[in-house]
Design a protein around this motif. Structure first.
Motif, PDB file in Angstrom:
ATOM      1  N   THR A  33      36.367 -24.619   0.727  1.00 28.29           N
ATOM      2  CA  THR A  33      37.294 -23.203   0.549  1.00 28.29           C
ATOM      3  C   THR A  33      37.641 -23.339  -0.962  1.00 28.29           C
ATOM      4  O   THR A  33      38.093 -24.418  -1.357  1.00 28.29           O
ATOM      5  N   ILE A  34      37.432 -22.275  -1.750  1.00 29.26           N
ATOM      6  CA  ILE A  34      37.982 -22.290  -3.151  1.00 29.26           C
ATOM      7  C   ILE A  34      38.716 -21.069  -3.305  1.00 29.26           C
ATOM      8  O   ILE A  34      38.471 -20.025  -2.724  1.00 29.26           O
ATOM      9  N   LEU A  35      39.599 -21.053  -4.157  1.00 25.91           N
ATOM     10  CA  LEU A  35      40.532 -20.003  -4.551  1.00 25.91           C
ATOM     11  C   LEU A  35      40.196 -19.538  -6.075  1.00 25.91           C
ATOM     12  O   LEU A  35      39.714 -20.234  -6.773  1.00 25.91           O
ATOM     13  N   GLU A  36      40.453 -17.895  -5.986  1.00 29.10           N
ATOM     14  CA  GLU A  36      40.228 -17.406  -7.054  1.00 29.10           C
ATOM     15  C   GLU A  36      40.914 -18.110  -8.492  1.00 29.10           C
ATOM     16  O   GLU A  36      40.087 -18.171  -9.367  1.00 29.10           O
ATOM     17  N   ARG A  37      42.081 -18.498  -8.358  1.00 32.34           N
ATOM     18  CA  ARG A  37      42.822 -19.059  -9.567  1.00 32.34           C
ATOM     19  C   ARG A  37      42.024 -20.431  -9.758  1.00 32.34           C
ATOM     20  O   ARG A  37      42.175 -20.781 -11.028  1.00 32.34           O
ATOM     21  N   GLU A  38      41.719 -21.088  -8.801  1.00 33.04           N
ATOM     22  CA  GLU A  38      41.000 -22.463  -9.393  1.00 33.04           C
ATOM     23  C   GLU A  38      39.698 -22.141 -10.128  1.00 33.04           C
ATOM     24  O   GLU A  38      39.613 -22.735 -11.082  1.00 33.04           O
ATOM     25  N   ILE A  39      39.037 -21.224  -9.541  1.00 30.01           N
ATOM     26  CA  ILE A  39      37.634 -21.090 -10.107  1.00 30.01           C
ATOM     27  C   ILE A  39      37.743 -20.493 -11.861  1.00 30.01           C
ATOM     28  O   ILE A  39      37.154 -20.652 -12.767  1.00 30.01           O
ATOM     29  N   ALA A  40      38.978 -19.475 -11.855  1.00 26.51           N
ATOM     30  CA  ALA A  40      39.376 -18.960 -12.933  1.00 26.51           C
ATOM     31  C   ALA A  40      39.570 -20.063 -14.001  1.00 26.51           C
ATOM     32  O   ALA A  40      39.344 -19.895 -15.110  1.00 26.51           O
ATOM     33  N   GLU A  41      40.534 -20.965 -13.433  1.00 25.13           N
ATOM     34  CA  GLU A  41      40.792 -22.263 -14.504  1.00 25.13           C
ATOM     35  C   GLU A  41      39.548 -23.017 -14.718  1.00 25.13           C
ATOM     36  O   GLU A  41      39.577 -23.393 -15.856  1.00 25.13           O
ATOM     37  N   VAL A  42      38.771 -23.377 -13.956  1.00 28.83           N
ATOM     38  CA  VAL A  42      37.573 -24.063 -14.296  1.00 28.83           C
ATOM     39  C   VAL A  42      36.688 -23.464 -15.326  1.00 28.83           C
ATOM     40  O   VAL A  42      36.126 -23.969 -16.188  1.00 28.83           O
ATOM     41  N   LEU A  43      36.773 -21.951 -15.255  1.00 27.69           N
ATOM     42  CA  LEU A  43      35.716 -21.406 -15.966  1.00 27.69           C
ATOM     43  C   LEU A  43      36.266 -20.837 -17.317  1.00 27.69           C
ATOM     44  O   LEU A  43      35.634 -20.279 -18.094  1.00 27.69           O
ATOM     45  N   GLY A  44      37.550 -20.933 -17.296  1.00 24.43           N
ATOM     46  CA  GLY A  44      38.413 -20.597 -18.434  1.00 24.43           C
ATOM     47  C   GLY A  44      38.184 -18.995 -18.545  1.00 24.43           C
ATOM     48  O   GLY A  44      38.274 -18.485 -19.643  1.00 24.43           O
ATOM     49  N   MET A  45      38.460 -18.189 -17.539  1.00 23.99           N
ATOM     50  CA  MET A  45      38.371 -16.721 -17.363  1.00 23.99           C
ATOM     51  C   MET A  45      39.563 -16.136 -16.600  1.00 23.99           C
ATOM     52  O   MET A  45      40.417 -17.138 -15.831  1.00 23.99           O
TER      53      MET A  45
END
Length: 239
Positions: A56-68
């Motif tokens: 399970t992944i969260l939008e905010r986590e992926i946004a932080e990983v991708l710098g977006m």
């Protein structure tokens, strides 16, 4: 007992580790439009098992990983959801779809027929230099197996199949197969260490190319379908 604020700030992934794992993918994706860039990175990350099935992944986590910001990430995740790669779990995030044996069996039944057709069509269009490219790929696959580099073998195996599909010069055929390609690739990667070393695949690849060199489209079709069927049974058993 943890309070609600603590629960909401917990991470489902190790953000720094995911950043490190995804760095080669992020560097190689050249798309500049953020929704498409996020989509391509996430698709490749899932395809290459950098983000594992069932996670399970969260939008905010992926946004932080991708710098977006979260907006392009949300668009990318919704697109992946329409493709059946992830699913939204209310109040929890997006779950990467697990690899189910039933789904895989159904996909292989379709792909066996379509790749067999691609091999047959390619036999009438393929050039000598393209046949040589396929033979070089087979040699590289064999070397990867001998070095026990199974991830590289899986990449080369995937490339071998997609070159044959491309040589068929049928865009609709390519598009239909491409829809399921990532799931098949993930299934190969996740089971490759649970199966015998794929020397049999090398033998079958050589047989397919030999049929194409002989301009025998029917034999190439039968060889490809037999190859895919054997691989399917091996993968389903490993799953």
């Amino acid at each position: 007992m943890k309070d609600q604020h603590t629960k909401n700030t917990e991470s489902s992934i190790n953000i720094e580790k995911v950043k490190q794992d995804l760095e080669p993918i992020i560097i190689n994706v050249t798309e500049r439009k953020l929704p498409q860039r996020a989509y391509q990175i996430l698709r490749l990350a899932i395809r290459n098992l950098k983000l594992l099935p069932g996670k399970t992944i969260l939008e905010r986590e992926i946004a932080e990983v991708l710098g977006m910001s979260r907006t392009p990430v949300r668009e990318a995740l919704i697109r992946l959801q329409t493709e059946g790669v992830v699913k939204l779990i209310p109040r929890k995030g997006f779950e990467i779809e697990p690899i189910e044996a039933k789904d895989l069996r159904e996909i292989y039944e379709v792909v066996e027929m379509l790749e067999g057709l691609a091999a047959k069509l390619s036999t009438t269009t393929i050039q000598q230099e393209q046949l040589s490219e396929l033979e070089t790929l087979i040699e590289q696959q064999e070397q990867a197996i001998n070095e026990e580099n199974l991830a590289e073998w899986a990449r080369l195996d995937n490339l071998f199949h997609f070159k044959i599909i491309g040589y068929a010069e049928n865009k609709r055929l390519l598009n239909v197969i491409d829809v399921h390609a990532d799931l098949l690739y993930r299934a190969r990667l996740i089971t490759v260490k649970k199966r015998p070393l794929p020397f049999q695949s090398i033998i079958e690849h050589r047989a397919i190319v030999a049929c194409m060199r002989a301009q025998d489209g029917e034999a190439a079709q039968a060889s490809m379908q037999s190859h895919r069927k054997r691989a399917r049974n091996e993968i389903l058993k490993a799953l």
